[in-house]
Scaffold this motif. Structure first.
Motif, mmCIF file in Angstrom:
data_model
loop_
_atom_site.group_PDB
_atom_site.id
_atom_site.type_symbol
_atom_site.label_atom_id
_atom_site.label_comp_id
_atom_site.label_asym_id
_atom_site.label_seq_id
_atom_site.Cartn_x
_atom_site.Cartn_y
_atom_site.Cartn_z
ATOM 1 N N MET A 1 -4.602 30.486 46.205
ATOM 2 C CA MET A 1 -3.940 31.778 45.938
ATOM 3 C C MET A 1 -4.797 32.887 46.274
ATOM 4 N N THR A 2 -4.822 33.936 46.974
ATOM 5 C CA THR A 2 -5.671 34.868 47.204
ATOM 6 C C THR A 2 -5.288 36.193 46.487
ATOM 7 N N GLY A 3 -6.235 37.148 46.350
ATOM 8 C CA GLY A 3 -5.839 38.224 45.617
ATOM 9 C C GLY A 3 -4.820 39.035 46.354
ATOM 10 N N LYS A 4 -5.283 39.025 47.948
ATOM 11 C CA LYS A 4 -4.307 39.827 48.637
ATOM 12 C C LYS A 4 -2.983 39.409 48.580
ATOM 13 N N TRP A 5 -2.836 37.847 48.373
ATOM 14 C CA TRP A 5 -1.196 37.474 48.397
ATOM 15 C C TRP A 5 -0.707 37.855 47.042
ATOM 16 N N VAL A 6 -1.471 37.736 46.013
ATOM 17 C CA VAL A 6 -0.932 38.136 44.562
ATOM 18 C C VAL A 6 -0.638 39.507 44.394
ATOM 19 N N SER A 7 -1.488 40.399 45.147
ATOM 20 C CA SER A 7 -1.341 41.843 45.112
ATOM 21 C C SER A 7 -0.052 42.330 46.122
ATOM 22 N N GLY A 8 0.104 41.413 47.161
ATOM 23 C CA GLY A 8 1.354 41.866 47.981
ATOM 24 C C GLY A 8 2.657 41.531 47.186
ATOM 25 N N LEU A 9 2.765 40.296 46.598
ATOM 26 C CA LEU A 9 3.691 39.618 45.954
ATOM 27 C C LEU A 9 4.136 40.852 44.706
ATOM 28 N N SER A 10 3.039 41.126 43.972
ATOM 29 C CA SER A 10 3.168 42.105 42.851
ATOM 30 C C SER A 10 3.906 43.271 43.281
ATOM 31 N N MET A 11 3.130 43.924 44.678
ATOM 32 C CA MET A 11 3.701 45.097 45.063
ATOM 33 C C MET A 11 5.382 45.081 45.380
ATOM 34 N N LEU A 12 5.601 44.008 46.130
ATOM 35 C CA LEU A 12 7.109 43.624 46.580
ATOM 36 C C LEU A 12 7.821 43.421 45.180
ATOM 37 N N THR A 13 7.433 42.875 44.394
ATOM 38 C CA THR A 13 8.233 42.806 43.181
ATOM 39 C C THR A 13 8.207 44.076 42.339
ATOM 40 N N ALA A 14 7.314 44.944 42.269
ATOM 41 C CA ALA A 14 7.431 46.447 41.837
ATOM 42 C C ALA A 14 8.519 47.108 42.659
ATOM 43 N N LEU A 15 8.352 46.709 44.018
ATOM 44 C CA LEU A 15 9.512 47.610 44.958
ATOM 45 C C LEU A 15 11.006 47.172 44.869
ATOM 46 N N SER A 16 10.961 45.903 44.284
ATOM 47 C CA SER A 16 12.239 45.373 43.739
ATOM 48 C C SER A 16 12.802 46.212 42.726
ATOM 49 N N VAL A 17 11.961 46.399 41.631
ATOM 50 C CA VAL A 17 12.302 47.430 40.381
ATOM 51 C C VAL A 17 12.801 48.688 40.855
ATOM 52 N N VAL A 18 12.106 49.258 41.898
ATOM 53 C CA VAL A 18 12.374 50.450 42.177
ATOM 54 C C VAL A 18 13.850 50.364 43.165
ATOM 55 N N GLY A 19 13.966 49.302 43.794
ATOM 56 C CA GLY A 19 15.304 49.134 44.498
ATOM 57 C C GLY A 19 16.299 48.867 43.569
ATOM 58 N N ALA A 20 16.033 48.256 42.498
ATOM 59 C CA ALA A 20 17.145 48.110 41.356
ATOM 60 C C ALA A 20 17.780 49.294 40.719
ATOM 61 N N MET A 21 16.872 50.304 40.782
ATOM 62 C CA MET A 21 17.447 51.517 40.327
ATOM 63 C C MET A 21 18.274 52.292 41.228
ATOM 64 N N ILE A 22 18.340 51.787 42.351
ATOM 65 C CA ILE A 22 19.293 52.351 43.637
ATOM 66 C C ILE A 22 20.526 51.512 43.483
ATOM 67 N N LYS A 23 21.436 51.787 42.745
ATOM 68 C CA LYS A 23 22.520 51.139 42.528
ATOM 69 C C LYS A 23 23.900 51.294 43.724
ATOM 70 N N ILE A 24 24.471 50.134 43.902
ATOM 71 C CA ILE A 24 25.748 50.199 44.973
ATOM 72 C C ILE A 24 26.892 50.207 43.851
ATOM 73 N N PRO A 25 27.795 51.121 44.016
ATOM 74 C CA PRO A 25 28.991 51.144 42.972
ATOM 75 C C PRO A 25 29.672 49.885 43.021
ATOM 76 N N ALA A 26 29.741 49.345 41.818
ATOM 77 C CA ALA A 26 30.337 47.906 41.742
ATOM 78 C C ALA A 26 30.988 47.727 40.333
#
Length: 163
Positions: A1-26
């Motif tokens: 597991m390389t540092g770039k791989w871990v950094s990329g996944l961490s960044m995308l997980t953080a982006l999921s958190v940002v996306g989680a704040m943009i709700k679809i009315p449900a």
């Protein structure tokens, strides 16, 4: 597991958190734009990596929404991981079919257990929001994947400060 791989996944997980704040009315507060980073991860870093981001992304979205379905969100996280994994495995074969399979799976198949866990009314109430959310998340991913794939293949430029 390389540092770039871990950094990329961490960044995308953080982006999921940002996306989680943009709700679809449900009727449930966990339908959001938290899936597209997982779809990106599934194609750019592999299906397993995408599945991890998808599961964590859903759990974080549910946490931000107050865990309205309680422990049932863990079932949804597993379903999300499976759907994102499938997306990652099928994407290179046929992008359109893969996208349709993901949208149908996320909007219509994944909530099926809730007919038995909750009732048919819950299922019928949640499907329209899941459909809209699935389409938006998938379209964002389809637009972003080709633009980001070269960064992952060739690596980000090294911009260290020289002193």
């Amino acid at each position: 597991m390389t540092g770039k791989w871990v950094s990329g996944l961490s960044m995308l997980t953080a982006l999921s958190v940002v996306g989680a704040m943009i709700k679809i009315p449900a009727i449930v507060g966990s339908v959001a734009l938290d899936v597209f980073p997982a779809l990106l991860a599934a194609v750019l870093f592999g299906a397993g990596a995408g599945a991890l981001v998808g599961a964590f992304g859903h759990l974080l979205s549910a946490l931000i929404g107050g865990f309205p379905l309680g422990p049932m969100h863990f079932l949804i996280a597993i379903e999300m991981a499976v759907l994102v994994w499938l997306f990652g495995r099928l994407y290179k074969k046929n992008k359109i079919v893969t996208s349709v399979v993901f949208i149908i799976g996320n909007a219509f198949v994944a909530p099926l257990p809730f007919i038995y866990l909750m009732n048919l009314g819950f299922y019928l109430g949640i499907v329209p929001s899941l459909l809209v959310g699935s389409i938006i998340n998938t379209v964002i991913a389809l637009v972003a994947i080709p633009r980001l794939s070269s960064l992952v293949k060739h690596g980000l430029p090294n911009r260290d400060v020289k002193q």
